[in-house]
Write an enzyme that holds these catalytic residues in place. Structure first.
Site, PDB file in Angstrom:
ATOM      1  N   ARG A  27       0.826  -1.215   0.000  1.00 21.59           N
ATOM      2  CA  ARG A  27       0.000   0.000   0.000  1.00 21.59           C
ATOM      3  C   ARG A  27       0.857   1.261   0.000  1.00 21.59           C
ATOM      4  NH1 ARG A  27      -3.615  -0.046   4.906  1.00 21.59           N
ATOM      5  NH2 ARG A  27      -1.800  -1.102   5.722  1.00 21.59           N
ATOM      6  N   ASN A  45      -6.260  -2.404   2.460  1.00 18.69           N
ATOM      7  CA  ASN A  45      -6.239  -3.851   2.652  1.00 18.69           C
ATOM      8  C   ASN A  45      -7.660  -4.362   2.813  1.00 18.69           C
ATOM      9  OD1 ASN A  45      -3.450  -4.124   2.635  1.00 18.69           O
ATOM     10  ND2 ASN A  45      -3.251  -4.063   4.849  1.00 18.69           N
TER      11      ASN A  45
END
Length: 98
Positions: A27, A45
């Site tokens: 990320r 996520n």
């Protein structure tokens, strides 16, 4: 960072990435790449171990992001990447991690 405009050439895609993409900096690396490319949107996520993102920019910017996201950072292993174009009115001025 390049500024997004409201021209008709603006694309929005939802991206779903599976593999070893959590706990490996995927990320954070995606946010950094998005800032370099100049796209807006977000990355997060999912509970199932996958990563989901919304990427918004010109067709070229979106293609650049999708190409990078198929590989991810060195520690990641991308098994599959699925993307779906969306038509939304909202414009994202920046790219953020959720």
């Amino acid at each position: 960072m390049q500024e997004l405009d409201s021209s008709p050439s603006l694309e929005t895609v939802i991206v779903h990435v599976t593999g070893r993409v959590q706990g490996v900096g995927y990320r954070l690396a995606t946010v950094r790449r998005a800032h370099m490319v100049g796209v807006g949107g977000w990355v997060r996520n999912n509970d199932d171990g996958s990563v989901e993102a919304l990427v918004q920019g010109t067709p070229d910017q979106v293609d650049q992001m999708l190409e990078w996201m198929r590989q991810g950072p060195p520690q990641a292993r991308v098994d599959d990447l699925a993307s779906e174009r969306r038509f939304i009115d909202r414009r994202f001025a920046r790219f953020e991690q959720q």
